[in-house]
Motif scaffolding. Structure first.
Motif, PDB file in Angstrom:
ATOM      1  N   ASN A 506     -74.694  47.819  51.596  1.00  0.00           N
ATOM      2  CA  ASN A 506     -75.103  46.439  51.849  1.00  0.00           C
ATOM      3  C   ASN A 506     -73.918  45.618  52.323  1.00  0.00           C
ATOM      4  O   ASN A 506     -72.771  46.064  52.328  1.00  0.00           O
ATOM      5  N   PHE A 507     -74.210  44.383  52.699  1.00  0.00           N
ATOM      6  CA  PHE A 507     -73.229  43.499  53.309  1.00  0.00           C
ATOM      7  C   PHE A 507     -72.155  43.060  52.319  1.00  0.00           C
ATOM      8  O   PHE A 507     -71.075  42.643  52.725  1.00  0.00           O
ATOM      9  N   TYR A 508     -72.416  43.155  51.030  1.00  0.00           N
ATOM     10  CA  TYR A 508     -71.499  42.619  50.026  1.00  0.00           C
ATOM     11  C   TYR A 508     -70.567  43.681  49.450  1.00  0.00           C
ATOM     12  O   TYR A 508     -69.710  43.370  48.619  1.00  0.00           O
ATOM     13  N   MET A 509     -70.724  44.942  49.871  1.00  0.00           N
ATOM     14  CA  MET A 509     -69.871  46.016  49.370  1.00  0.00           C
ATOM     15  C   MET A 509     -69.076  46.607  50.523  1.00  0.00           C
ATOM     16  O   MET A 509     -69.641  46.990  51.541  1.00  0.00           O
ATOM     17  N   SER A 510     -67.767  46.638  50.374  1.00  0.00           N
ATOM     18  CA  SER A 510     -66.924  47.159  51.437  1.00  0.00           C
ATOM     19  C   SER A 510     -66.536  48.613  51.212  1.00  0.00           C
ATOM     20  O   SER A 510     -65.861  49.203  52.048  1.00  0.00           O
ATOM     21  N   ASN A 511     -66.951  49.185  50.078  1.00  0.00           N
ATOM     22  CA  ASN A 511     -66.664  50.588  49.788  1.00  0.00           C
ATOM     23  C   ASN A 511     -67.828  51.456  50.262  1.00  0.00           C
ATOM     24  O   ASN A 511     -68.957  51.326  49.778  1.00  0.00           O
ATOM     25  N   ALA A 512     -67.525  52.332  51.186  1.00  0.00           N
ATOM     26  CA  ALA A 512     -68.574  53.174  51.764  1.00  0.00           C
ATOM     27  C   ALA A 512     -68.836  54.393  50.897  1.00  0.00           C
ATOM     28  O   ALA A 512     -67.952  54.884  50.206  1.00  0.00           O
ATOM     29  N   GLU A 513     -70.089  54.869  50.953  1.00  0.00           N
ATOM     30  CA  GLU A 513     -70.483  56.060  50.215  1.00  0.00           C
ATOM     31  C   GLU A 513     -70.513  57.255  51.161  1.00  0.00           C
ATOM     32  O   GLU A 513     -70.909  57.145  52.319  1.00  0.00           O
ATOM     33  N   ASN A 514     -70.089  58.412  50.649  1.00  0.00           N
ATOM     34  CA  ASN A 514     -70.161  59.655  51.418  1.00  0.00           C
ATOM     35  C   ASN A 514     -71.578  60.222  51.347  1.00  0.00           C
ATOM     36  O   ASN A 514     -72.170  60.293  50.278  1.00  0.00           O
ATOM     37  N   ILE A 515     -72.097  60.617  52.497  1.00  0.00           N
ATOM     38  CA  ILE A 515     -73.462  61.138  52.565  1.00  0.00           C
ATOM     39  C   ILE A 515     -73.433  62.523  53.221  1.00  0.00           C
ATOM     40  O   ILE A 515     -72.887  62.698  54.306  1.00  0.00           O
ATOM     41  N   ASN A 516     -74.035  63.503  52.564  1.00  0.00           N
ATOM     42  CA  ASN A 516     -74.204  64.852  53.107  1.00  0.00           C
ATOM     43  C   ASN A 516     -75.670  65.244  52.958  1.00  0.00           C
ATOM     44  O   ASN A 516     -76.195  65.268  51.845  1.00  0.00           O
TER      45      ASN A 516
END
Length: 782
Positions: A506-516
């Motif tokens: 979302n727009f309020y989180m700058s930490n990206a999640e890894n997706i596999n």
């Protein structure tokens, strides 16, 4: 096996005779084509010396024969074609080229009419629902493939503007990325990011095949709504084709192709290119601003494509072909709601392809078709303007302190992508009734987005490197019974794909999640055809197919579309019932009439939607859509000099979700028509053609008129009969005059689009061009 040995003995004997008499013979060679289709004719019997010497043409129409006498008398015979003869005096030891064009005819044998079959007829009479556009449609008033396709039954092409504008092709309401796009049965894949079907000049096309609902197993991939296959022409030993077109709104199109064949070495060399430019500066009505009339002032389009090819036919493979091309595009962005003055898209790319074909691949009954293609592209959006303007000329500061005209944030994209596509097709013919086919199709995409300006304005990184790999394996079984009156093709497919990316939830989180992701699915389809009489046949097809998401849908495009990590593949169950009537009249020509009924239910339909991150979009699963409809298509050579066609399509697409996703709330759009998709459309046209109309031999004149009708439809769900969110009815006329001379050496054309200058709107409030003119000169040497 005995037949094969006999052919070997006969071939050996002929080689021995030719070797013995080589010092006393002349050699005649050439290519044999069919007059009405310009396609090569295989297995044409070529005889000389009163039948004492003979040969036959190969699958590409080429023949070669040695003769003993100085006075040559050749006879060319093919069932369904008029017998041709060639007489000349040729010196001994000379190799002489003579190309032959054979005209179709009708032969009656014991009251049974036999008409020479060609590839176009074979396609139309196959078990699959397919429409085929021949040179009649290609050489008419159309200037691009989109315009040709838009005249076909069940096909809609919706564009956002003039030359080079974004367009969406739909077959029976299923559109966009659901359709497979192929050139000579090779998938375009991610090449469409910088090369489109419209870049192929219509003069270079033999025919266009449109498969509806079912994609042939030999194409591979996971297309769902159907497929478009553009078949390019086979070329004689020497071929030069060059044309230039100049039209309204400062539009220019130029293209040329040169092919040269060395028959002794079995090598063909080719080079070609095209250049397209248009200001697209037509007047338009801004329906969103009280009907204000303005001229498009920032919609220039420029594209250049250059390429070359090498084809070998004597290097163990029946065909070994290597092709390469380079493309460069710059397209300005036209404002509708605001007056955009600086933003533009840009792209450049390189692609290369290797094709290998062999009819007898280590076994007489096994045929190989292999393709390997690689492409590299650099592309992006440039939107850095420090001022925004309305249509009154008033200047405003950008929403972001870093600039940008289109949205809340600027862009300076320099994205890169690597794409690799491979296809292996093995066909094994057991006997005259049974054959099997294995197809393995793999597509790999590596996306490397880069837009430092946008991320600086956002304050965080929003795009990430991604990769996706998909493998589709298909196994098919073809059956032919009752003297080929019955044909059946059954296909089962296995779909597997993986992807790896990072995702900003979302727009309020700058930490990206890894997706596999790793997913696996199974699908199948069945097509059948039965010939009731010599002229009438019925068809039926059934399918339960899967379409895996494209790389853009799943991992984004690097500058405007974000990854959609939870996206599910689309699944569809469909039925098609059809009948085809074909009759060849000896005095006039062909009458062809086709009727199709279709029904499908699409689950997890993928649609384009705004993202929670401002200025970005993503793809999402919509739910279930039910479609049914009917299409009618008639083509008729009314008189030897008059041809006409007409088609009509009704397609009804409805939202069949009873409840809102993951809730007990009733869906307010249940059973409502899917918006922004036409449901009633039709086309028609006539062509008058005369040879030597003005007395000059070797000339041909054509006068053409095409009409197109699209009934009004809503661009949002129709919640009330009084709402005005409608795209109005479109009724347009196109006209053309074409005159060729010196046996098609020179051709001159005049085309008029939208003859009555009607206001036409497509894609919400996007106005299309009014009346426009174009003149074209073509030079052909072969």
């Amino acid at each position: 096996m005995n037949h094969t040995k006999s052919r070997v003995r006969l071939t050996s004997f002929l080689l021995l005779v030719c070797t013995t008499l080589s010092a006393q013979t002349a050699v005649i060679y050439g290519k044999i084509t069919q007059a009405d289709t310009q396609m090569p004719l295989a297995d044409v019997a070529v005889s000389a010396d009163n039948g004492r010497t003979g040969t036959s043409s190969d699958k590409e129409g080429n023949y070669r024969i040695a003769v003993k006498s100085n006075r040559v008398n050749l006879t060319f015979h093919c069932v369904g074609c008029k017998t041709e003869t060639f007489k000349a005096t040729i010196a001994q030891g000379v190799e002489f080229q003579h190309d032959v064009v054979m005209s179709s005819t009708t032969v009656k044998l014991n009251e049974v009419t036999v008409v020479g079959r060609n590839e176009v007829r074979r396609m139309r009479e196959s078990a699959m629902p397919v429409s085929v556009m021949t040179f009649k449609e290609l050489q008419g008033t159309a200037s691009s493939i989109d315009e040709v396709l838009a005249r076909s039954a069940g096909i809609t092409v919706r564009s956002t503007g003039g030359v080079g504008s974004a367009s969406r092709l739909s077959v029976r309401g299923l559109e966009g990325k659901r359709l497979g796009l192929f050139v000579d049965e090779t998938s375009m894949g991610q090449l469409t990011n910088f090369v489109t079907l419209n870049d192929i000049p219509t003069d270079m096309i033999e025919r266009i095949e449109v498969y509806k609902g079912i994609v042939p197993y030999k194409f591979g991939g996971s297309a769902l709504g159907g497929a478009v296959n553009v078949v390019t022409k086979e070329y004689p030993p020497m071929y030069l084709d060059a044309s230039y077109e100049c039209g309204s709104f400062n539009t220019h199109r130029a293209n040329a192709v040169l092919k040269r064949t060395n028959q002794r070495l079995g090598l063909q060399f080719g080079v070609g290119g095209l250049f397209t430019y248009s200001d697209n500066s037509y007047l338009m009505t801004l329906h969103n601003l009280d009907g204000r009339r303005v001229r498009r002032n920032h919609d220039a389009y420029r594209k250049a494509v250059f390429g070359g090819s090498l084809k070998a036919t004597k290097w163990w493979f029946d065909e070994l072909k290597l092709e390469a091309l380079y493309s460069n595009t710059r397209q300005e962005i036209q404002g509708i709601d605001t007056d955009i003055r600086e933003a533009f898209n840009h792209s450049s790319g390189f692609a290369t392809e290797l094709t290998l074909k062999r009819e007898q691949f280590f076994a007489d009954a096994l045929a190989l078709d292999f393709n390997l293609a690689y492409s590299y592209a650099g592309y992006g959006l440039s939107d850095k303007a420090m001022k925004r303007y309305d249509w009154d000329g008033t200047a405003y500061p950008p929403t972001s302190p870093y600039g940008g005209e289109q949205g809340a944030y600027p862009a300076d994209g320099h994205n890169r992508s690597h794409d690799l596509i491979s296809k292996l097709n093995l066909n094994y013919t057991l006997d005259a009734h049974h054959s099997f086919n294995l197809n393995v199709y793999e597509a790999y995409t590596r996306l490397l987005p880069k837009d430092e300006l946008m991320e600086k304005a956002l304050g965080f990184k929003a795009n990430f490197n991604s990769r996706m790999n998909s493998v589709t394996t298909g196994l098919s079984y073809d059956l032919m019974l009752f003297d080929n009156r019955f044909q059946s093709a059954f296909i089962v497919k296995d779909y597997f794909f993986t992807s790896k990316t990072r995702y900003l939830p979302n727009f309020y989180m700058s930490n990206a999640e890894n997706i596999n992701l790793h997913r696996h699915y199974i699908g199948w389809n069945e097509s059948m055809r039965y010939r009731l009489t010599h002229h009438l046949m019925v068809k039926a097809s059934f399918s339960s197919e899967v379409r895996t998401p494209t790389s853009e849908e799943l991992i984004g495009n690097g500058y405007s579309v974000l990854a959609s990590t939870h996206l599910q593949p689309e699944r569809v169950k469909s039925i098609n019932l059809g009948t085809l009537y074909r009759r060849f009249h000896e005095q006039n020509g062909l009458l062809e009439a086709e009727l199709n009924l279709f029904y499908s239910r699409l689950k997890d339909m993928i649609r384009y939607a705004p993202d929670v991150v401002p200025a970005f979009y993503h793809y999402t699963n919509f739910g279930e859509v039910r479609t049914y409809g009917i299409e009618v298509d008639v083509k008729y050579d009314i008189l030897p000099w008059l041809y006409a066609y007409a088609n009509c399509t009704y397609q009804d697409l409805r939202d069949v979700r009873r409840w809102m996703p993951e809730s007990n709330v009733e869906n307010p759009t249940y059973n409502k028509r899917i918006p922004n998709i036409p449901y009633l459309l039709g086309n028609g046209g006539v062509e008058y053609h005369r040879e030597n109309l003005f007395g000059a031999k070797g000339s041909n004149t054509r006068l053409l008129l095409d009409v197109s009708y699209i009934h009004q439809y809503f661009y949002d769900f129709e919640m009330s009969v009084n709402q005005d969110r409608k795209i109005p009815t479109s009724f347009t006329l196109d006209a053309g005059l074409e005159h060729s001379m010196m046996n098609n050496r020179w051709t001159f054309s005049l085309k008029v689009k939208n003859l009555t200058n009607r206001d036409v709107v497509s894609e919400l409030n996007r106005p299309l061009p009014g009346r426009s003119f174009a003149i074209k000169v073509r030079y052909l040497l072969k």
